[in-house]
Structure formats: structure tokens, C-alpha cells
Write a protein that holds these residues in place. Structure first.
Motif, PDB file in Angstrom:
ATOM      1  N   LEU A 175     -10.822  16.459 109.066  1.00 58.26           N
ATOM      2  CA  LEU A 175      -9.425  16.812 108.788  1.00 58.26           C
ATOM      3  C   LEU A 175      -8.636  15.614 108.245  1.00 58.26           C
ATOM      4  O   LEU A 175      -7.878  15.756 107.286  1.00 58.26           O
ATOM      5  CB  LEU A 175      -8.762  17.355 110.052  1.00 58.26           C
ATOM      6  CG  LEU A 175      -9.116  18.804 110.397  1.00 58.26           C
ATOM      7  CD1 LEU A 175      -8.648  19.150 111.803  1.00 58.26           C
ATOM      8  CD2 LEU A 175      -8.502  19.764 109.383  1.00 58.26           C
ATOM      9  N   GLU A 176      -8.818  14.448 108.857  1.00 55.43           N
ATOM     10  CA  GLU A 176      -8.115  13.252 108.362  1.00 55.43           C
ATOM     11  C   GLU A 176      -8.513  12.960 106.920  1.00 55.43           C
ATOM     12  O   GLU A 176      -7.683  12.633 106.075  1.00 55.43           O
ATOM     13  CB  GLU A 176      -8.462  12.025 109.221  1.00 55.43           C
ATOM     14  CG  GLU A 176      -7.804  11.994 110.577  1.00 55.43           C
ATOM     15  CD  GLU A 176      -8.382  10.876 111.455  1.00 55.43           C
ATOM     16  OE1 GLU A 176      -8.900   9.874 110.917  1.00 55.43           O
ATOM     17  OE2 GLU A 176      -8.330  11.043 112.680  1.00 55.43           O
ATOM     18  N   ASP A 224      -7.067  15.511 104.521  1.00 57.24           N
ATOM     19  CA  ASP A 224      -5.638  15.228 104.370  1.00 57.24           C
ATOM     20  C   ASP A 224      -5.435  14.135 103.318  1.00 57.24           C
ATOM     21  O   ASP A 224      -4.573  14.246 102.432  1.00 57.24           O
ATOM     22  CB  ASP A 224      -5.073  14.814 105.732  1.00 57.24           C
ATOM     23  CG  ASP A 224      -3.563  14.607 105.703  1.00 57.24           C
ATOM     24  OD1 ASP A 224      -2.893  15.264 104.886  1.00 57.24           O
ATOM     25  OD2 ASP A 224      -3.060  13.796 106.504  1.00 57.24           O
ATOM     26  N   GLN A 225      -6.266  13.084 103.416  1.00 58.49           N
ATOM     27  CA  GLN A 225      -6.154  11.981 102.455  1.00 58.49           C
ATOM     28  C   GLN A 225      -6.496  12.448 101.034  1.00 58.49           C
ATOM     29  O   GLN A 225      -5.832  12.070 100.065  1.00 58.49           O
ATOM     30  CB  GLN A 225      -7.075  10.828 102.873  1.00 58.49           C
ATOM     31  CG  GLN A 225      -6.857   9.550 102.081  1.00 58.49           C
ATOM     32  CD  GLN A 225      -5.413   9.043 102.175  1.00 58.49           C
ATOM     33  OE1 GLN A 225      -4.868   8.923 103.274  1.00 58.49           O
ATOM     34  NE2 GLN A 225      -4.781   8.793 101.027  1.00 58.49           N
ATOM     35  N   ILE A 244      -6.116  15.384  99.795  1.00 57.95           N
ATOM     36  CA  ILE A 244      -4.985  16.168  99.278  1.00 57.95           C
ATOM     37  C   ILE A 244      -3.846  15.232  98.860  1.00 57.95           C
ATOM     38  O   ILE A 244      -3.235  15.411  97.800  1.00 57.95           O
ATOM     39  CB  ILE A 244      -4.517  17.195 100.333  1.00 57.95           C
ATOM     40  CG1 ILE A 244      -5.584  18.288 100.479  1.00 57.95           C
ATOM     41  CG2 ILE A 244      -3.169  17.799  99.955  1.00 57.95           C
ATOM     42  CD1 ILE A 244      -5.439  19.149 101.713  1.00 57.95           C
ATOM     43  N   LYS A 245      -3.596  14.211  99.685  1.00 60.97           N
ATOM     44  CA  LYS A 245      -2.538  13.236  99.342  1.00 60.97           C
ATOM     45  C   LYS A 245      -2.885  12.497  98.048  1.00 60.97           C
ATOM     46  O   LYS A 245      -1.985  12.088  97.305  1.00 60.97           O
ATOM     47  CB  LYS A 245      -2.346  12.237 100.472  1.00 60.97           C
ATOM     48  CG  LYS A 245      -1.568  12.813 101.645  1.00 60.97           C
ATOM     49  CD  LYS A 245      -1.412  11.802 102.770  1.00 60.97           C
ATOM     50  CE  LYS A 245      -0.578  12.415 103.881  1.00 60.97           C
ATOM     51  NZ  LYS A 245      -0.984  11.933 105.205  1.00 60.97           N
ATOM     52  N   LEU A 288      -7.059  23.904 108.345  1.00 58.41           N
ATOM     53  CA  LEU A 288      -6.690  22.763 107.500  1.00 58.41           C
ATOM     54  C   LEU A 288      -5.202  22.819 107.156  1.00 58.41           C
ATOM     55  O   LEU A 288      -4.493  21.813 107.241  1.00 58.41           O
ATOM     56  CB  LEU A 288      -7.542  22.759 106.219  1.00 58.41           C
ATOM     57  CG  LEU A 288      -7.192  21.703 105.165  1.00 58.41           C
ATOM     58  CD1 LEU A 288      -7.281  20.285 105.738  1.00 58.41           C
ATOM     59  CD2 LEU A 288      -8.118  21.836 103.950  1.00 58.41           C
ATOM     60  N   ASN A 289      -4.730  24.006 106.769  1.00 69.55           N
ATOM     61  CA  ASN A 289      -3.302  24.170 106.450  1.00 69.55           C
ATOM     62  C   ASN A 289      -2.434  23.750 107.634  1.00 69.55           C
ATOM     63  O   ASN A 289      -1.400  23.094 107.457  1.00 69.55           O
ATOM     64  CB  ASN A 289      -2.982  25.632 106.098  1.00 69.55           C
ATOM     65  CG  ASN A 289      -3.488  26.027 104.720  1.00 69.55           C
ATOM     66  OD1 ASN A 289      -3.878  27.160 104.496  1.00 69.55           O
ATOM     67  ND2 ASN A 289      -3.482  25.098 103.787  1.00 69.55           N
ATOM     68  N   TYR A 298      -3.226  21.648 110.041  1.00 64.21           N
ATOM     69  CA  TYR A 298      -3.323  20.197 110.273  1.00 64.21           C
ATOM     70  C   TYR A 298      -2.415  19.425 109.317  1.00 64.21           C
ATOM     71  O   TYR A 298      -1.723  18.488 109.716  1.00 64.21           O
ATOM     72  CB  TYR A 298      -4.773  19.732 110.109  1.00 64.21           C
ATOM     73  CG  TYR A 298      -4.960  18.260 110.339  1.00 64.21           C
ATOM     74  CD1 TYR A 298      -5.078  17.748 111.631  1.00 64.21           C
ATOM     75  CD2 TYR A 298      -4.991  17.363 109.268  1.00 64.21           C
ATOM     76  CE1 TYR A 298      -5.229  16.383 111.848  1.00 64.21           C
ATOM     77  CE2 TYR A 298      -5.142  15.999 109.473  1.00 64.21           C
ATOM     78  CZ  TYR A 298      -5.256  15.523 110.765  1.00 64.21           C
ATOM     79  OH  TYR A 298      -5.401  14.166 110.973  1.00 64.21           O
ATOM     80  N   ILE A 299      -2.427  19.835 108.054  1.00 56.79           N
ATOM     81  CA  ILE A 299      -1.612  19.098 107.065  1.00 56.79           C
ATOM     82  C   ILE A 299      -0.189  19.634 107.012  1.00 56.79           C
ATOM     83  O   ILE A 299       0.636  19.143 106.244  1.00 56.79           O
ATOM     84  CB  ILE A 299      -2.246  19.144 105.649  1.00 56.79           C
ATOM     85  CG1 ILE A 299      -2.308  20.595 105.129  1.00 56.79           C
ATOM     86  CG2 ILE A 299      -3.627  18.513 105.653  1.00 56.79           C
ATOM     87  CD1 ILE A 299      -2.798  20.692 103.692  1.00 56.79           C
ATOM     88  N   LYS A 300       0.083  20.656 107.815  1.00 59.25           N
ATOM     89  CA  LYS A 300       1.418  21.267 107.896  1.00 59.25           C
ATOM     90  C   LYS A 300       1.917  21.716 106.525  1.00 59.25           C
ATOM     91  O   LYS A 300       3.059  21.480 106.136  1.00 59.25           O
ATOM     92  CB  LYS A 300       2.426  20.295 108.529  1.00 59.25           C
ATOM     93  CG  LYS A 300       2.079  19.928 109.960  1.00 59.25           C
ATOM     94  CD  LYS A 300       3.177  19.077 110.582  1.00 59.25           C
ATOM     95  CE  LYS A 300       2.891  18.762 112.036  1.00 59.25           C
ATOM     96  NZ  LYS A 300       1.699  17.924 112.248  1.00 59.25           N
ATOM     97  N   ASN A 301       1.011  22.315 105.766  1.00 62.04           N
ATOM     98  CA  ASN A 301       1.377  22.836 104.447  1.00 62.04           C
ATOM     99  C   ASN A 301       0.502  24.045 104.145  1.00 62.04           C
ATOM    100  O   ASN A 301      -0.711  23.925 104.004  1.00 62.04           O
ATOM    101  CB  ASN A 301       1.175  21.753 103.377  1.00 62.04           C
ATOM    102  CG  ASN A 301       1.693  22.193 102.026  1.00 62.04           C
ATOM    103  OD1 ASN A 301       1.884  23.388 101.772  1.00 62.04           O
ATOM    104  ND2 ASN A 301       1.923  21.230 101.147  1.00 62.04           N
TER     105      ASN A 301
END
Ligand code: MG
Length: 251
Positions: A112-113, A116-117, A119-120, A157-158, A160-163
Motif C-alpha cells: 500500500l505504501e 501510494d508513492q 500514484i503520487k 487501495l482507494n 488507504y490513499i483516501k481518494n
């Protein structure tokens, strides 16, 4: 829609369901209860003939996320044994909730981390998965379990990334029905062949993918204990030189 049509669809007339508008799918709910209701509540899932299953967001969400004038970098992943593993410890998921994020004692960061990266860093996440035990029949348990399982992976996943709006694309190569004699399309869609990638190119747009800066992560890498090298060869056949195993990527 006549009752004959509905019977035809429920007995496996996948083509008629494929790509149907939600209003048509909704009309099936009353005839088949919960099973189709669950599928209809996940409106992005589609079957294509009997040779492909996709979960694709509207193109507008790609444009919203990536803009209109830049090539998109793809972060491509295999699913089973790469992003997720079974909770049951079996090779194949036995139910829709038989999954957990891939984990390794050596991994310094969680899946997940890392996602997240990714996606960023402005990658588009695309999952390419061979699903030899799944048939493209919306009334079939294997299809329902697969759709529900991957939907819950994406929702996790959504969350976790709050999106909820980050587009996550899925291409799955299902089982060829025994009654079909022509296996050409099923073979093309099955990794290491690159039919699923070609579908992605068609969806995103010709020349819209930044292949030089894309990568693929998969666990079928031809290592001594791997069951296959289909992920490694899939990346090679596309021309993606940046291939990593889950151990390499998540360490
Ligand atoms: Mg795998």
C-alpha cells in the motif's frame, strides 16, 4: 426485453450483457436477485466476448488525473502473487474475500505504501492478470468471485490513499469455454502474449503511453521456483525493459 432474452442471458449469453448500459443490467436484477445485483453495483466491469474482462474508468477520469497533453507512465502489475496473495495459503483464491496484500518478511515497505508513492509519482496503475479459472459469464460463481475480489482490492487501495477517484485499470484473461473451438483471441490475451497491453493502448490512445518510463512487476519471472516466466516475457514482448519481481519492487 422478453423473458426469452433474459433466459438466454442468464444461461450464458455473455455478449448481450457485455457493454450493456446500466439500465439494461438493472432490468436483470429483478429476475436473478442478488447475484446480478452485486455485479450491477460495480458498473465499470465488462466482459468482451469470452476472451477478456476489464474494469475501466471513464476516459474523463484519465484526463482529469493526467491531463490531455502528456504521455502517461504505466505502473503495470500482475495480480496474484504480486499485489495480493491468498489468506487461505492456496495457490488460487477460494472465495471473493480470500486475499490479502502481498507481504514478505524482507519487504521494508508495504504494498500500500509503495502504491501510494506510485500514484503520487503520477503513474497510472494497470493490473494485467491471467485468470484461467474464471469464465466470462455474469451468472457464474467464478466470475462473481473474481469481480468482487478485485473490486475489494481496489477499494482497499482507494481507502488507504483516501481518494476514490484515482483510476485503477484491470485487464483479465479468462478461461476459454470448452465449446469454443477457436482459441486465437484467448491465446492473444493470455500473458506472455500482449493482447491485454494492446487493449490498454487502444483505450489510452495511440502514442499516449510513455513506454520508456513505464514498468511491470510480476512474480512469474522464470526463477527456479517460479511456475512460469510469463510476466517477464510479457514485459519483454511489450518492450518494457523495466521489469521487477515483487521482491525487487517492494524491498
Ligand atoms: Mg502471479
Amino acid at each position: 426485453m422478453s423473458s426469452k432474452d433474459i433466459r438466454s442471458i442468464l444461461s450464458g449469453g455473455v455478449k448481450k450483457v457485455s457493454g450493456t448500459k446500466s439500465s439494461t443490467v438493472n432490468s436483470l436484477i429483478t429476475t436473478k436477485g442478488k447475484l446480478l445485483n452485486d455485479i450491477a453495483s460495480e458498473p465499470l466491469w465488462r466482459t468482451h466476448g469470452t476472451y477478456l474482462i476489464t474494469n475501466l474508468p471513464p476516459k474523463s477520469s484519465l484526463i482529469k488525473t493526467f491531463g490531455n497533453d502528456t504521455k502517461i507512465k504505466i505502473a503495470a502489475f500482475d495480480l496474484d502473487g504480486t499485489l495480493v496473495q491468498t489468506k487461505s495459503g492456496r495457490s488460487f483464491a477460494i472465495s471473493s474475500d480470500d486475499w490479502k496484500w502481498w507481504d514478505s518478511p524482507k519487504a521494508k515497505s508495504s504494498v500500500l505504501e509503495k502504491l501510494d508513492q506510485v500514484i503520487k509519482d503520477k503513474y497510472l496503475i494497470v493490473i494485467f492478470t491471467n485468470q484461467g479459472g474464471v469464465v466470462t459469464n455474469v451468472a457464474n460463481k467464478s466470475y462473481n468471485n473474481f469481480v468482487k475480489r478485485v473490486t475489494s482490492v481496489i477499494k482497499s487501495l482507494n481507502a488507504y490513499i483516501k481518494n476514490e477517484e484515482v483510476p485503477i485499470l484491470v485487464y483479465a484473461s479468462p478461461k476459454k469455454p470448452a465449446k469454443e473451438t477457436d482459441s486465437t483471441k484467448h491465446t492473444l490475451m493470455r500473458k506472455p502474449n500482449i493482447g491485454m497491453w494492446k487493449e490498454l493502448v487502444e483505450y489510452v490512445g495511440n502514442n499516449q503511453i510513455d513506454e520508456d518510463n513505464s514498468f511491470f512487476v510480476g512474480d512469474a519471472a522464470g526463477r527456479p521456483n517460479d511456475f512460469s516466466d510469463s510476466d517477464l516475457m510479457f514485459a519483454k514482448n511489450i518492450g518494457i525493459t523495466n521489469f521487477k519481481t515483487p521482491e525487487e519492487f517492494f524491498l
